[in-house]
Design a protein around this motif. Structure first.
Motif, mmCIF file in Angstrom:
data_model
loop_
_atom_site.group_PDB
_atom_site.id
_atom_site.type_symbol
_atom_site.label_atom_id
_atom_site.label_comp_id
_atom_site.label_asym_id
_atom_site.label_seq_id
_atom_site.Cartn_x
_atom_site.Cartn_y
_atom_site.Cartn_z
ATOM 1 N N ARG A 114 0.856 -1.106 0.055
ATOM 2 C CA ARG A 114 0.049 -0.137 -0.108
ATOM 3 C C ARG A 114 1.150 1.112 0.047
ATOM 4 N N PHE A 115 1.756 1.218 0.798
ATOM 5 C CA PHE A 115 2.907 2.459 0.832
ATOM 6 C C PHE A 115 3.418 2.611 -0.702
ATOM 7 N N GLY A 141 0.532 4.044 -3.094
ATOM 8 C CA GLY A 141 0.667 5.477 -2.607
ATOM 9 C C GLY A 141 1.518 6.269 -3.130
ATOM 10 N N ALA A 142 2.859 5.770 -2.981
ATOM 11 C CA ALA A 142 3.806 6.882 -3.664
ATOM 12 C C ALA A 142 3.725 6.963 -4.870
ATOM 13 N N LEU A 143 3.447 5.855 -5.676
ATOM 14 C CA LEU A 143 3.221 5.852 -7.202
ATOM 15 C C LEU A 143 1.918 6.903 -7.531
ATOM 16 N N ARG A 144 1.056 6.606 -6.906
ATOM 17 C CA ARG A 144 -0.518 7.425 -6.979
ATOM 18 C C ARG A 144 0.052 8.971 -6.862
ATOM 19 N N GLY A 152 -3.143 9.251 -2.745
ATOM 20 C CA GLY A 152 -1.908 8.640 -2.560
ATOM 21 C C GLY A 152 -1.203 8.991 -1.247
ATOM 22 N N LEU A 153 -1.135 9.769 -0.826
ATOM 23 C CA LEU A 153 -0.591 10.266 0.690
ATOM 24 C C LEU A 153 -1.300 9.740 1.721
ATOM 25 N N GLY A 154 -2.800 9.555 1.509
ATOM 26 C CA GLY A 154 -3.567 8.828 2.633
ATOM 27 C C GLY A 154 -2.883 7.328 2.508
ATOM 28 N N MET A 155 -2.647 6.641 1.290
ATOM 29 C CA MET A 155 -2.235 5.330 1.342
ATOM 30 C C MET A 155 -0.868 5.001 2.135
ATOM 31 N N GLY A 210 -1.982 4.268 5.412
ATOM 32 C CA GLY A 210 -2.828 3.112 5.689
ATOM 33 C C GLY A 210 -4.137 3.408 5.394
ATOM 34 N N PHE A 211 -4.488 4.721 4.930
ATOM 35 C CA PHE A 211 -5.863 5.110 4.802
ATOM 36 C C PHE A 211 -6.442 4.960 3.275
ATOM 37 N N ARG A 212 -7.560 4.798 2.932
ATOM 38 C CA ARG A 212 -8.110 4.139 1.708
ATOM 39 C C ARG A 212 -9.208 5.338 1.484
#
Length: 475
Positions: free
Chosen positions: A189-190, A193-196, A255-258, A261-263
């Motif tokens: 997920r990290f 998130g970085a990719l998003r 992405g930052l939320g991911m 751990g947030f979705r």
């Protein structure tokens, strides 16, 4: 502080990541929400230091309202009214006080009231978004959709969470309550998130800002001097800019939320692939559309009280949607414009046509309506919008303006064509959980392109200082 800055990318974000995951060594996961709250307030301090106490105070009020509604259920309606009056009252004051003074200054002057000493009211950053988030919480507690949160740190973190604090998406408490208490961070997920986030940053810095250069020149040029080609290029450029800019911010927020751990739910679903205006509003700024639907349109009666009442409700909702965007008659006109076409779709039965019937023609007509709506939205005032429409439809084909030809160098042309793919994407569908169906992580090759080419390119552009602010920061 903005996401597309070197300080955020190389100082703030690494610091919050190190503090967030470093606390696991000392306190397991007991301090993670407190750390996010402290860094979120620090994030807000960089952008609006004068309003940090306002953010904290209004948060404490709604926290208390939620607790009182659970403890004293017999007075729930009074507590809800208090929350609505205070939140909307503050929003109205900060956002519309200057507008109302400007509109009534002459009339008040004739009555002997001197407004020469009026001091301009400064708008707190993100107030439109965190006000709606707090209202969704108190309304849902009142309706019994969720219980109030006992931990004030958890609630304050929900309101101020920095990825979506300034420009959304509007995250409802009921959608992430379980994540606030029990989310699980994983490496997959990290990485996602970085990719998003990096993809959103690339959309903003490389594509949206390129489109913005065309749009800013076109809309900054006297409308009476624009030829038809230049006017349409400017309108289409702004159509692309506002989508790429705002969806980029949502990508970055998600992405930052991911990373922590947030979705968050998706906020855009290929809106320019819509085959009706009803479909467009299911795909554009989804969190706002759903907020108005659930907390205004349905309580007003929705479509349950006859056709005339339905049309009235739609018109009212979109007038308020337009006014929510800003204190200018252009926003009100833009909201009324969309409300009018939505009512027309219902009266004519176009919204009930099968999706595959005349799909190409309907997509073209819907996009044309949306583009014209953005002209109203972008114009400084209604007379400017009227002049711009005159240029668009006057069929003046004398040739593109020199400033337009100067912009069409090889780099800008290629980037504008890349941005224009947003107009031709096939439609996608959102699942029941609000996420895009069949969404998969980009393959490894695409990740390599994002991290080794696009991200460094963004850093070079950011270092040059040649950036436009996010469009929705002003709202």
């Amino acid at each position: 502080m903005i996401f597309s800055s070197l300080f955020f990318l190389f100082a703030f974000l690494p610091a919050v990541i190190l503090a967030y995951y470093g606390q696991y060594l000392l306190a397991k996961n007991r301090l993670r929400n407190l750390i996010l709250l402290l860094f979120s307030y620090l994030f807000y301090l960089f952008g609006a230091p004068d309003f940090i106490l306002f953010l904290a105070g209004s948060t404490l009020l709604d926290y208390a309202v939620g607790r009182f509604m659970d403890r004293f259920p017999g007075h729930k309606r009074l507590w809800l009214i208090l929350s609505i009056v205070v939140n909307l009252g503050l929003l109205a004051w900060f956002k519309y006080a200057n507008f109302m003074v400007d509109q009534t200054a002459d009339a008040l002057g004739r009555l002997g009231l001197d407004l020469s000493g009026w001091e301009t009211v400064i708008l707190p950053i993100g107030i439109s978004f965190f006000t709606f988030q707090k209202l969704s919480y108190t309304i849902d507690v009142y309706r019994g959709r969720c219980r109030s949160v006992a931990n004030v740190i958890d609630f304050a973190m929900y309101v101020a969470l920095f990825p979506q604090l300034v420009a959304g998406p509007i995250v409802r408490f009921v959608d992430i309550r379980q994540q606030i208490e029990n989310r699980v961070e994983t490496w997959d997920r990290f990485y996602a998130g970085a990719l998003r986030f990096s993809w959103g940053l690339s959309k903003k810095v490389i594509l949206a800002d390129t489109c913005g250069r065309f749009a800013d020149l076109a809309f900054g040029y006297p409308a009476a001097s624009l030829d038809t080609i230049s006017a349409w290029v400017g309108a289409l450029a702004y159509t692309l800019q506002i989508y790429l800019d705002f969806s980029a911010y949502s990508d970055m927020a998600i992405g930052l939320g991911m990373l922590f751990g947030f979705r968050f739910l998706e906020n855009f679903n290929r809106p320019y692939s819509s085959f009706s205006l009803t479909d467009f509003w299911r795909r554009w700024h989804i969190s706002l559309s759903r907020w108005f639907r659930d907390y205004l349109y349905i309580p007003l009666g929705g479509n349950r009280k006859g056709a005339a009442r339905t049309y009235l409700n739609l018109t009212l909702v979109f007038l308020l949607c337009g006014f929510w965007h800003g204190a200018n008659w252009t926003f009100v006109a833009w909201g009324a414009y969309h409300g009018l076409f939505l009512v027309a779709e219902r009266i004519t039965g176009l919204r009930r046509l099968p999706e595959n019937r005349l799909r190409g023609l309907r997509r073209f007509l819907t996009l044309t309506i949306v583009v014209c709506g953005w002209v109203i939205f972008r114009s400084d005032n209604l007379s400017h919008a009227a002049g711009y429409f005159s240029a668009m439809f006057s069929l003046d084909v004398a040739g593109p303006a020199p400033w337009l030809l100067d912009l069409f160098d090889l780099k800008n042309t290629v980037l504008l064509l890349c941005a224009a793919t947003a107009l031709f994407l096939p439609s996608g569908n959102l699942g029941a959980d609000g996420q895009l169906q069949k969404r998969k992580l980009l393959p490894a090759a695409a990740g390599i392109v994002v991290f080794t080419i696009l991200l460094p390119w963004c850093v070079v552009i950011m270092a040059s200082g040649n950036l436009n602010p996010f469009i929705y920061y002003r709202f």
